[in-house]
Structures are given as structure tokens and as C-alpha cells.
Design a protein around this motif. Sequence first.
Motif, PDB file in Angstrom:
ATOM      1  N   LEU A 110       0.824  -1.207   0.000  1.00 24.67           N
ATOM      2  CA  LEU A 110       0.000   0.000   0.000  1.00 24.67           C
ATOM      3  C   LEU A 110       0.858   1.257   0.000  1.00 24.67           C
ATOM      4  CD1 LEU A 110      -2.854  -1.051   2.469  1.00 24.67           C
ATOM      5  CD2 LEU A 110      -2.760  -1.301  -0.022  1.00 24.67           C
ATOM      6  N   ARG A 111       1.936   1.250   0.764  1.00 25.77           N
ATOM      7  CA  ARG A 111       2.833   2.412   0.767  1.00 25.77           C
ATOM      8  C   ARG A 111       3.426   2.647  -0.615  1.00 25.77           C
ATOM      9  NH1 ARG A 111       4.660  -0.016   5.709  1.00 25.77           N
ATOM     10  NH2 ARG A 111       3.813   1.122   7.510  1.00 25.77           N
ATOM     11  N   THR A 112       3.851   1.579  -1.267  1.00 27.97           N
ATOM     12  CA  THR A 112       4.449   1.689  -2.594  1.00 27.97           C
ATOM     13  C   THR A 112       3.499   2.350  -3.579  1.00 27.97           C
ATOM     14  OG1 THR A 112       5.861  -0.248  -2.243  1.00 27.97           O
ATOM     15  CG2 THR A 112       5.389   0.363  -4.524  1.00 27.97           C
ATOM     16  N   HIS A 113       2.220   2.024  -3.450  1.00 27.92           N
ATOM     17  CA  HIS A 113       1.225   2.520  -4.414  1.00 27.92           C
ATOM     18  C   HIS A 113       0.405   3.687  -3.871  1.00 27.92           C
ATOM     19  CE1 HIS A 113       1.926  -0.693  -7.348  1.00 27.92           C
ATOM     20  NE2 HIS A 113       2.101  -1.492  -6.312  1.00 27.92           N
ATOM     21  N   HIS A 114       0.806   4.233  -2.715  1.00 28.72           N
ATOM     22  CA  HIS A 114       0.155   5.420  -2.135  1.00 28.72           C
ATOM     23  C   HIS A 114      -1.334   5.180  -1.878  1.00 28.72           C
ATOM     24  CE1 HIS A 114       3.914   7.403  -3.070  1.00 28.72           C
ATOM     25  NE2 HIS A 114       3.785   7.045  -4.326  1.00 28.72           N
ATOM     26  N   ILE A 115      -1.638   4.017  -1.340  1.00 27.72           N
ATOM     27  CA  ILE A 115      -3.003   3.642  -0.991  1.00 27.72           C
ATOM     28  C   ILE A 115      -3.128   3.616   0.529  1.00 27.72           C
ATOM     29  CG2 ILE A 115      -4.765   1.830  -1.142  1.00 27.72           C
ATOM     30  CD1 ILE A 115      -3.343   0.902  -3.737  1.00 27.72           C
ATOM     31  N   ALA A 116      -4.214   4.181   1.045  1.00 26.67           N
ATOM     32  CA  ALA A 116      -4.408   4.258   2.489  1.00 26.67           C
ATOM     33  C   ALA A 116      -5.126   3.016   3.017  1.00 26.67           C
ATOM     34  CB  ALA A 116      -5.216   5.499   2.851  1.00 26.67           C
ATOM     35  N   VAL A 117      -4.764   2.633   4.234  1.00 27.23           N
ATOM     36  CA  VAL A 117      -5.556   1.666   4.985  1.00 27.23           C
ATOM     37  C   VAL A 117      -6.780   2.391   5.526  1.00 27.23           C
ATOM     38  CG1 VAL A 117      -5.646   0.275   7.105  1.00 27.23           C
ATOM     39  CG2 VAL A 117      -3.608   0.229   5.661  1.00 27.23           C
ATOM     40  N   CYS A 118      -7.951   1.804   5.378  1.00 23.18           N
ATOM     41  CA  CYS A 118      -9.136   2.341   6.023  1.00 23.18           C
ATOM     42  C   CYS A 118      -9.199   1.795   7.444  1.00 23.18           C
ATOM     43  CB  CYS A 118     -10.401   1.959   5.258  1.00 23.18           C
ATOM     44  SG  CYS A 118     -11.918   2.424   6.114  1.00 23.18           S
ATOM     45  N   GLN A 119      -9.139   2.673   8.418  1.00 20.92           N
ATOM     46  CA  GLN A 119      -9.311   2.271   9.809  1.00 20.92           C
ATOM     47  C   GLN A 119     -10.814   2.138  10.059  1.00 20.92           C
ATOM     48  OE1 GLN A 119      -6.964   4.306  12.716  1.00 20.92           O
ATOM     49  NE2 GLN A 119      -5.221   4.561  11.352  1.00 20.92           N
ATOM     50  N   SER A 120     -11.252   0.901  10.188  1.00 20.90           N
ATOM     51  CA  SER A 120     -12.679   0.575  10.177  1.00 20.90           C
ATOM     52  C   SER A 120     -13.114   0.072  11.550  1.00 20.90           C
ATOM     53  CB  SER A 120     -12.929  -0.496   9.101  1.00 20.90           C
ATOM     54  OG  SER A 120     -14.277  -0.888   9.071  1.00 20.90           O
ATOM     55  N   ASP A 121     -13.874   0.896  12.263  1.00 20.51           N
ATOM     56  CA  ASP A 121     -14.302   0.556  13.623  1.00 20.51           C
ATOM     57  C   ASP A 121     -15.717  -0.015  13.596  1.00 20.51           C
ATOM     58  OD1 ASP A 121     -13.905   0.673  16.580  1.00 20.51           O
ATOM     59  OD2 ASP A 121     -15.667   1.959  16.423  1.00 20.51           O
ATOM     60  N   ALA A 122     -15.870  -1.237  14.109  1.00 17.83           N
ATOM     61  CA  ALA A 122     -17.168  -1.902  14.135  1.00 17.83           C
ATOM     62  C   ALA A 122     -17.168  -2.965  15.213  1.00 17.83           C
ATOM     63  CB  ALA A 122     -17.476  -2.532  12.770  1.00 17.83           C
ATOM     64  N   ALA A 123     -18.343  -3.490  15.522  1.00 22.26           N
ATOM     65  CA  ALA A 123     -18.453  -4.573  16.497  1.00 22.26           C
ATOM     66  C   ALA A 123     -18.189  -5.933  15.871  1.00 22.26           C
ATOM     67  CB  ALA A 123     -19.850  -4.555  17.124  1.00 22.26           C
ATOM     68  N   ASP A 124     -18.278  -6.039  14.551  1.00 17.98           N
ATOM     69  CA  ASP A 124     -18.296  -7.345  13.886  1.00 17.98           C
ATOM     70  C   ASP A 124     -17.017  -7.719  13.141  1.00 17.98           C
ATOM     71  OD1 ASP A 124     -20.911  -7.637  14.780  1.00 17.98           O
ATOM     72  OD2 ASP A 124     -21.748  -6.701  12.980  1.00 17.98           O
ATOM     73  N   TRP A 125     -16.037  -6.836  13.096  1.00 23.30           N
ATOM     74  CA  TRP A 125     -14.756  -7.172  12.468  1.00 23.30           C
ATOM     75  C   TRP A 125     -13.669  -6.314  13.120  1.00 23.30           C
ATOM     76  CZ3 TRP A 125     -18.811  -5.027   9.580  1.00 23.30           C
ATOM     77  CH2 TRP A 125     -18.663  -3.668   9.253  1.00 23.30           C
ATOM     78  N   PRO A 126     -12.413  -6.735  13.005  1.00 24.02           N
ATOM     79  CA  PRO A 126     -11.323  -6.019  13.684  1.00 24.02           C
ATOM     80  C   PRO A 126     -10.894  -4.763  12.946  1.00 24.02           C
ATOM     81  CG  PRO A 126     -10.458  -7.902  12.496  1.00 24.02           C
ATOM     82  CD  PRO A 126     -11.959  -7.987  12.357  1.00 24.02           C
ATOM     83  N   LEU A 127     -10.270  -3.858  13.682  1.00 26.33           N
ATOM     84  CA  LEU A 127      -9.752  -2.614  13.128  1.00 26.33           C
ATOM     85  C   LEU A 127      -8.237  -2.730  12.950  1.00 26.33           C
ATOM     86  CD1 LEU A 127     -10.584   1.008  14.192  1.00 26.33           C
ATOM     87  CD2 LEU A 127      -8.204   0.260  14.230  1.00 26.33           C
ATOM     88  N   TRP A 128      -7.745  -2.295  11.800  1.00 30.80           N
ATOM     89  CA  TRP A 128      -6.311  -2.215  11.552  1.00 30.80           C
ATOM     90  C   TRP A 128      -5.942  -0.738  11.549  1.00 30.80           C
ATOM     91  CZ3 TRP A 128      -3.381  -3.456   6.371  1.00 30.80           C
ATOM     92  CH2 TRP A 128      -2.007  -3.609   6.645  1.00 30.80           C
ATOM     93  N   ASP A 129      -5.081  -0.320  12.455  1.00 28.02           N
ATOM     94  CA  ASP A 129      -4.779   1.098  12.606  1.00 28.02           C
ATOM     95  C   ASP A 129      -3.502   1.522  11.886  1.00 28.02           C
ATOM     96  OD1 ASP A 129      -2.904  -0.093  14.203  1.00 28.02           O
ATOM     97  OD2 ASP A 129      -3.399   1.015  16.030  1.00 28.02           O
ATOM     98  N   ALA A 130      -3.104   0.768  10.875  1.00 31.99           N
ATOM     99  CA  ALA A 130      -1.909   1.137  10.106  1.00 31.99           C
ATOM    100  C   ALA A 130      -2.147   2.440   9.340  1.00 31.99           C
ATOM    101  CB  ALA A 130      -1.552   0.023   9.132  1.00 31.99           C
TER     102      ALA A 130
END
Length: 244
Positions: A155-175
Motif C-alpha cells: 500500500l505504501r508503494t502505491h500510495h493507498i491508504a488503509v481504512c481504519q474501520s471501527d465496528a463490532a463485527d470485524w477487527p480494526l487495523w490502525d496502520a
Amino acid sequence: MSGQVYIGTSGWNYDSWRDDFYHGIPRKNWLRFCAEHFNSIEVNASFYRLQSKETFRRWHDATPADFRFAIKGNRFLTHNKKLADPLPAIRLERDHARGLGEKLAAVIWQLPRPFRKNMERLQLFARALESWPRARHAIEFRHDSWFDDEVAACLRTHHIAVCQSDAADWPLWDAVTTDMVYVRLHGHAVTYASAYGTRELGQWAKRIHRWLKQGRNVHVYFDNDALGAAPRNAQALAALAGCN
């Protein structure tokens, strides 16, 4: 150097908001009303149906000059094809979205929850996104097999952002992988329904301030729309972040 923050809701066309947030305003004016209260909005409808260039142009013309849109990539590519052969679908979506002109700030691509890490597909998709350079892109991963250094490096190589996704039903990745941070707040206690309290919003406001000081642009969209919490939470966070 300080970045720019955009805070709004994921969609605006919800009947459950009619009597509270919209308080009697005709449906045809709902987007204009949102644009008076937020500086950006995420188009959720584009995930379910490819929007026409004319529709996008109408939304462009209904909002102030400094208003910005994020649009959600259509599920045909993310859910049906699971990122396989991405270039035709990306080009089609890009051409339709030209109706938003300079008001298109970002595209969010949400992957299905069961879709596990597949580097070949991700790299193919990331390269294909280079055909749409005028918009920034973010990916929402909902399976934690993606949460590793190899994916982050791609993602860094291609300038794409991680979506930090907060929910009760799946985990959040805070990269954080780019100079853009993209956040979707679906409801921490009950996905799509629960409101965020003052303490939770304060924590997100602190993160926003930190990212802005780092020179990053920040997008935050509330998708806890089922019971009408999204617009109120968006207004409260904008006040805490000092952008209203």
C-alpha cells in the motif's frame, strides 16, 4: 505543516433521519442540507449501483465549492470478482465519477469479510489503480489476515491508504500507509446502529489532531446510520476536531 480534515456521514438518503436531523426538509434538499453541516460526505450508494456521470454532476452542482466527496467503489469488483481483472471496472467507475470533477477527494474500496489475504490480487489491483491518479484511494480490509507488513508495504508503494474501520463485527487495523488517513466509524458496540459517546469521540479527535500535525489529510465518515446517530456524531466530532 498541517493537513486538512473532512468529516461527514456515509450516505445521506436515510428515512430514519427525516424527523430528527432533517426535521421536515424535503428529500430533494437533503444533500444541500448536509453540505451546510459537513465539509464532506461518503457516497455509499455507489457500492450497490454504479452512478451515472449525470447524477454525479448534479451532486457536484448542489454543494459548495469547497465541499468534497468520497465514493465507495462498486461491489462488482470487490465482492463479485474479489479484485480479479480490475482494470475495466476501475476505468468504468473512474469515467462515471468524472461528473464530480474537483470535488472527488477519495475512493474507498471495501473488501468482503470472508476474503482472506491474497497478495497477487492486491498487487494487481494496486497497479490498476494507477489508471485513476486524480483520486486518492483507500482499502477497507475486514479480515485480519491482511493486517501485516507485506500488505502495508504494498500500500505504501502505491500510495493507498488503509481504512481504519471501527465496528463490532470485524477487527480494526490502525496502520497508516500514506499522507491520507481514512476512517469509517460503523458503530463500536453495535455495527451500523450504536452511537459514539463523548469519550470515544474525544479519542478520535486526538488521533485526528496528531495526524493533522504530521501533515496528513484525514477523512472520517460515520456509517452508524440505522438509528440516526451518524449525523449527530459527525457534528460532535467536527466540533471536537475544531473544523466547524
